[in-house]
Every structure is written in structure tokens, then in C-alpha cells.
Design an enzyme around this catalytic site. Structure first.
Site, short mmCIF file in Angstrom:
data_model
loop_
_atom_site.label_atom_id
_atom_site.label_comp_id
_atom_site.label_asym_id
_atom_site.label_seq_id
_atom_site.Cartn_x
_atom_site.Cartn_y
_atom_site.Cartn_z
N ASP A 3 -1.87 4.28 3.82
CA ASP A 3 -1.05 4.47 2.78
C ASP A 3 -1.25 3.58 1.52
OD1 ASP A 3 0.28 6.73 3.51
OD2 ASP A 3 2.02 5.70 4.34
N ILE A 20 5.17 6.63 -7.31
CA ILE A 20 4.28 7.59 -6.30
C ILE A 20 4.92 9.03 -6.19
CG2 ILE A 20 3.53 5.29 -5.36
CD1 ILE A 20 5.76 5.80 -3.16
N LYS A 49 6.69 7.38 11.36
CA LYS A 49 6.05 6.28 11.27
C LYS A 49 6.12 4.99 11.93
CE LYS A 49 4.11 7.55 6.56
NZ LYS A 49 3.83 7.49 5.46
#
Ligand code: ATR
Length: 291
Positions: A108, A229, A72
Site C-alpha cells: 500500500d 486517497i 489486513k
């Protein structure tokens, strides 16, 4: 001459290493199929040393792709344009390819916010958020909260310097006094536990049945939302404790679904059926459906 029909099928992928357990192909393919979009979404294992080669070769044949661990951050210098939000976060999870140019985004944080109960989303400006963790997910979620405008956000981390680094990096998107930091289990942390309306765990604690030690539940407001999460297990040890205390809980599958939906929208211009995506994902997570 007629073109090969295969070439009219749009191609998408998720890249990472490891990638075997990614649920993205399942949920994205379900969304494409439901809207009758001729598309194929696959997973591709790309080793760190092969990332540049992937961009110059295989990625040019993809209409878009998602990126997961460990690429990422490292993908950023290889792309042609980075959305301001992704730049602030320092990570990209979605790429759109057009004319062999690559455009990077990060869905995100907005994905997380879209997954929250509607009454929380509507009242963000009155929310005091305590976010635990200072990794990639924490950066993405914090940036989204700050840009959407919460009352206050406190980033709590075991290593305080990592939370402080985020505070420094986010100085330009955060008005003064909105963003604060504290060390986990400190006096300030306990004060935040008392004030927060939303407490979010973004750390890996809970992934393997582990839980936070010295978390003083007696300080948490009765009206607080407790959010995790981690989505496997769906009810993490933190959420189990919260449930026991009759607090409102928010599970982790929504963030995966909504970050995927926002990526889908960037690629196709259409917002997909998130209920269907969630169903497909939850089915894959149940013991009988687990792959
Ligand atoms: P991400 O998956 O979001 O990119 P990461 O970069 O791997 O996450 O970061 C993991 C987070 O979990 C960090 O905030 C880490 O805290 P430290 O920065 O102090 O290491 C946190 N974390 C992992 N194990 C933990 C534990 N046992 N107790 C508290 N925090 C923990």
C-alpha cells in the site's frame, strides 16, 4: 494421464467483508490478460470468523491473494513469513502462496508513492509531508515515506494518541526528528500547513461528500500538492477546495492501481501495464460504467 487444463490456470483472489464493490478483480484481470498470463482473479467474501478456515482450506489452492478490510491485521498470525515492512505497519495486503506456505507483504505505501507525480518522487528527500489520519492507510503510507527518506513527516489526527502510537511503533525505522505528530486543527497543525509541500488526506472525511471544518487554506503554500486517497468521488471536497485555490492536486485512484501492480509483480515477476489498469478502473468509476 494429461492434467486437467483448469489446473494450469493460476488462481488469485481478493478477500474481505464486504467485498462486493472491490475493483481489484477488474484491474488485476486486465493486467493478466494483457500479458497473456493464464490466470483467474476473483473476489471471495470471507467473514471474520472464517479467516483461519480460509487459510487452511481454500487459500492453499490460490497462487496468491489480496486482503482488504477487515482482515489486513488479523491475518498476520496465520501466515508463515511476514516482510519487514508489513511487520512494522502491522498489516498485510498481499499474500504469495508457495508449497502451502504463505508469505505476507504490504504494497500500500509503496503503491501510494509510485502514484505520486514523478517530480515529487524524485524530490522525496526535500519533501515536508503533512499526513492527516492515523488508520491503516496512514500507517502504510508513513512507513513507506520514512523508509524512502523524506525531509519531515507530520502525522495529524483528530485523536492525537493514535498518531502518537504510530510514532512509537515506527521508532526503529525513523531517525530522530523526522517524524512528528499533532492534533488536527491545533497550533502545530496550522504551522505544518504553512510548511508542508505535500498534504495528504488518509481519513474517511470526503468519502460521502463530507469535508474538514476549520481548515485554514490561507496558510497553505501556493506550491503545495494536495492529495486524497479517497477515489470515489475522485475529486473529493478537499481536492475541490484545493482546485478552487489553484493548488496542485493528486487524486486517489493511483494508490489502488500501484498497490495492485506491486502485488502483481510479487506474484508473477512482471510489472503490469498500470495505464491500462487505471483506464479500466476509471471506466468502472464513471456513472455509466459504475457497477
Ligand atoms: P483506514 O481506512 O485507513 O484503516 P481507519 O482505521 O478507519 O482508516 O481510520 C479512519 C481515520 O479517519 C482516523 O484517522 C480517524 O480519526 P480518529 O482516529 O481521530 O477517529 C479519521 N476520521 C474519521 N472521521 C473523521 C472526521 N470526521 N474528522 C477527522 N478525522 C476523521
Amino acid at each position: 494421464m494429461q492434467k486437467n487444463p483448469q489446473s494450469r490456470i493460476k488462481k488469485f483472489a481478493v478477500i474481505g467483508d464486504p467485498i462486493e464493490h472491490s475493483l481489484s478483480p477488474l484491474i488485476q484481470q486486465a493486467a493478466f490478460d494483457e500479458l497473456n498470463i493464464k490466470a483467474q482473479y476473483i473476489k471471495i467474501r470471507v467473514k471474520e470468523k472464517d479467516l483461519e478456515k480460509f487459510i487452511t482450506k481454500r487459500a492453499t489452492k490460490l497462487n496468491g491473494f489480496n486482503i482488504t478490510i477487515p482482515h489486513k491485521e488479523k491475518i498476520i498470525p496465520l501466515l508463515d513469513w511476514i516482510a519487514p515492512r508489513a511487520q512494522v505497519i502491522g498489516a498485510v495486503n498481499t499474500v504469495l502462496q508457495h508449497n502451502k506456505k504463505f508469505f505476507g507483504f504490504n504494497t500500500d505505501g509503496d503503491g501510494y508513492i509510485l502514484s505520486l507525480p514523478i517530480q515529487v518522487q524524485k524530490n522525496l528527500k526535500d519533501m515536508q509531508v503533512l499526513l492527516i489520519g492515523a488508520g491503516g492507510a496512514a500507517r502504510a503510507i508513513s512507513a513507506a515515506f520514512l523508509q524512502k527518506g523524506v525531509k519531515k513527516l507530520c502525522i495529524a489526527n483528530r485523536k492525537l494518541n493514535k498518531a502518537e502510537k504510530i510514532q512509537k511503533d515506527f521508532a526503529k525505522i525513523s531517525s530522530k526528528n523526522k517524524l512528528m505528530t499533532c492534533a488536527l486543527e491545533s497550533t502545530t497543525f496550522n504551522k505544518q500547513l504553512q510548511q508542508a509541500n505535500l498534504i495528504i488526506n488518509t481519513t474517511s472525511v470526503g468519502l460521502h461528500g463530507t469535508s474538514f471544518e476549520n481548515f485554514d487554506w490561507s496558510l497553505v503554500k501556493k506550491t503545495s500538492f494536495i492529495s486524497d486517497i479517497v477515489y470515489n468521488p475522485l475529486i473529493t471536497p478537499l481536492l475541490k477546495e484545493a482546485k478552487k485555490r489553484k493548488l496542485k492536486i493528486h487524486t486517489g485512484e493511483g494508490m489502488l492501481v500501484y498497490q495492485a501492480a506491486l502485488a502483481f509483480e510479487l506474484w508473477t515477476g512482471q510489472f503490469p501495464n498500470t495505464q491500462l489498469m487505471k483506464q479500466v478502473m476509471l471506466k468502472a468509476l464513471t456513472p455509466s460504467g459504475r457497477r
